[in-house]
Design an enzyme around this catalytic site. Sequence first.
Site, PDB file in Angstrom:
ATOM      1  N   SER A 257       0.852  -1.171   0.000  1.00 54.03           N
ATOM      2  CA  SER A 257       0.000   0.000   0.000  1.00 54.03           C
ATOM      3  C   SER A 257       0.893   1.227   0.000  1.00 54.03           C
ATOM      4  O   SER A 257       1.947   1.241   0.631  1.00 54.03           O
ATOM      5  CB  SER A 257      -0.881  -0.024   1.244  1.00 54.03           C
ATOM      6  OG  SER A 257      -1.028   1.273   1.757  1.00 54.03           O
ATOM      7  N   LYS A 258       0.432   2.253  -0.724  1.00 58.62           N
ATOM      8  CA  LYS A 258       1.252   3.467  -0.791  1.00 58.62           C
ATOM      9  C   LYS A 258       1.439   4.076   0.593  1.00 58.62           C
ATOM     10  O   LYS A 258       2.316   4.883   0.814  1.00 58.62           O
ATOM     11  CB  LYS A 258       0.606   4.486  -1.726  1.00 58.62           C
ATOM     12  CG  LYS A 258       0.822   4.127  -3.190  1.00 58.62           C
ATOM     13  CD  LYS A 258       0.294   5.220  -4.098  1.00 58.62           C
ATOM     14  CE  LYS A 258      -0.078   4.597  -5.438  1.00 58.62           C
ATOM     15  NZ  LYS A 258      -0.917   5.443  -6.251  1.00 58.62           N
ATOM     16  N   ARG A 259       0.580   3.671   1.508  1.00 60.26           N
ATOM     17  CA  ARG A 259       0.690   4.221   2.861  1.00 60.26           C
ATOM     18  C   ARG A 259       1.676   3.445   3.744  1.00 60.26           C
ATOM     19  O   ARG A 259       1.960   3.847   4.852  1.00 60.26           O
ATOM     20  CB  ARG A 259      -0.692   4.253   3.508  1.00 60.26           C
ATOM     21  CG  ARG A 259      -1.558   5.370   2.963  1.00 60.26           C
ATOM     22  CD  ARG A 259      -2.967   5.303   3.504  1.00 60.26           C
ATOM     23  NE  ARG A 259      -3.661   4.128   3.011  1.00 60.26           N
ATOM     24  CZ  ARG A 259      -4.315   4.069   1.854  1.00 60.26           C
ATOM     25  NH1 ARG A 259      -4.337   5.118   1.071  1.00 60.26           N
ATOM     26  NH2 ARG A 259      -4.914   2.970   1.450  1.00 60.26           N
TER      27      ARG A 259
END
Length: 479
Positions: A257-259
């Site tokens: 996830s980009k997070r």
Amino acid sequence: MEEKKVRVRYAPSPTGYLHIGGARSALFNYLYAKKYNGDFVFRIEDTDIERNIPGAEESQLHDLIWLGIIPDESTEKPNPKYAPYRQMEKLDIYRKFAQELVEKGYAYECYCTKEELEEMKEEQLRNGVKSFKYDRRCLSLTEEEKEKYRKEGRVPSIRLKMPSNHTLKFHDLVRGDVSFNSDDIGDFVIMKSNGIPTYNFAVVIDDHLMEITHVLRGEEHLSNTPKQLQIYEYFGWEPPKFGHMTIIVNPNGKKLSKRDLNILQFMSQYRDLGYAPEAIFNFLFLLGYTDPNGQEIFTKEEAIKTFDPKRLSTSPAMFDQKKLLRVNSTYIKKMDQETYFKFIEPFLDKVDFLKSVSEDRKNEISLMFKNEINYGAQIIDLLNDIIIKKDELDDAEKEVLTKESASKVCALFKEKLEKLSETNEENVKNIFNEIKNETGLKGKDIYMPIRIKLTGVMHGIEMYNIIDILGKEETLKRL
Ligand code: GLU
């Protein structure tokens, strides 16, 4: 029949910088184009206007070029035959095609408000419907009803009218035959009331007008494909061949996830840390391809030759940072000296001690690390570890120095070093050999105490290089 020229594309939304997933999609499209003498196109899907961020388009394109994934056509190098390359510059084109579908009875105006749709959703949810489908209340509005809505100030969106019980199937380049039933897909919006097309509509128009022949994209788009196929069918256009690549997972098997801040995901982060573009290119290739003989290093030419969409992995690709480091260090080792000096320079500039050092000496020092570093910025810490001696020792380091032999080794080393006229590799190695013979000690028992005395840490580059960097005087002082 004449074979169509292969044309593929990478079509990011400018909502963020080039990250690992996007770069992988771009790479495999690029490889496809290069393998079959085709064109690789870079274009922009910027219809989600609230989410666009300034600079994202440029960084997406320039990071690709940095990686060596060079588009034949792009926003900066448009082919007039296919321009424009940004969706927001083509709104009238989408409007015209949407109108055509309305006229043919394949699409219709929908005057529902956000609130009405929200209500519809809630009601379906209450009735146990799992995925929302538009209830078609605007499908057969009369002209009078539409006029009444317009007078109320409502502006219509346009929905595609899905045929009933229609099979939408295609042969996926990666996963084989895939099929969907139109009944599972509601009438979706193709043009929003603000005159901006939705992704599923604009992408079909773009791919058709740009004569795209193959689409390799992430698995998250698999459920969009039947919607797009229906649009192709209504227009009577031949769709491109689709291939959907598996998700990328972290070492725990969870979707990247980009997070996820534990994993650097943006190409610019890797560039800033001193990863070679060729190494990332190579690593991205391994995110879809596993060599039967375990080969890990592929040049661009080898990747193009080896690439075959049928052999794209069907199980999730694991993002293995250790592998990336390994691949990167291989590329650093392979660099010729000129390339290496250029590559390492920005990092040397961050080491204070080198500010007063000549260019030649800087090069000499940087070469000591060429076979040691996994990424460019690592040289900063490794050099500082040597130059700025760590005073606080941890327990393991203290233990090495409290060994009985340690002080003997250090004293002997100091005595012998003092007598040396030149502290070069050969002389230093000789000293160590002499100590070995005289004390009967070997390996770690000799090196570790001295290493810790000199730098305060147990790891690092060759001892003769450490002494070279410190100079004889400073070395003696630290001993
Ligand atoms: N803009 C889309 C994305 O970034 C492209 C989807 C596609 O390749 O069709 O995911």
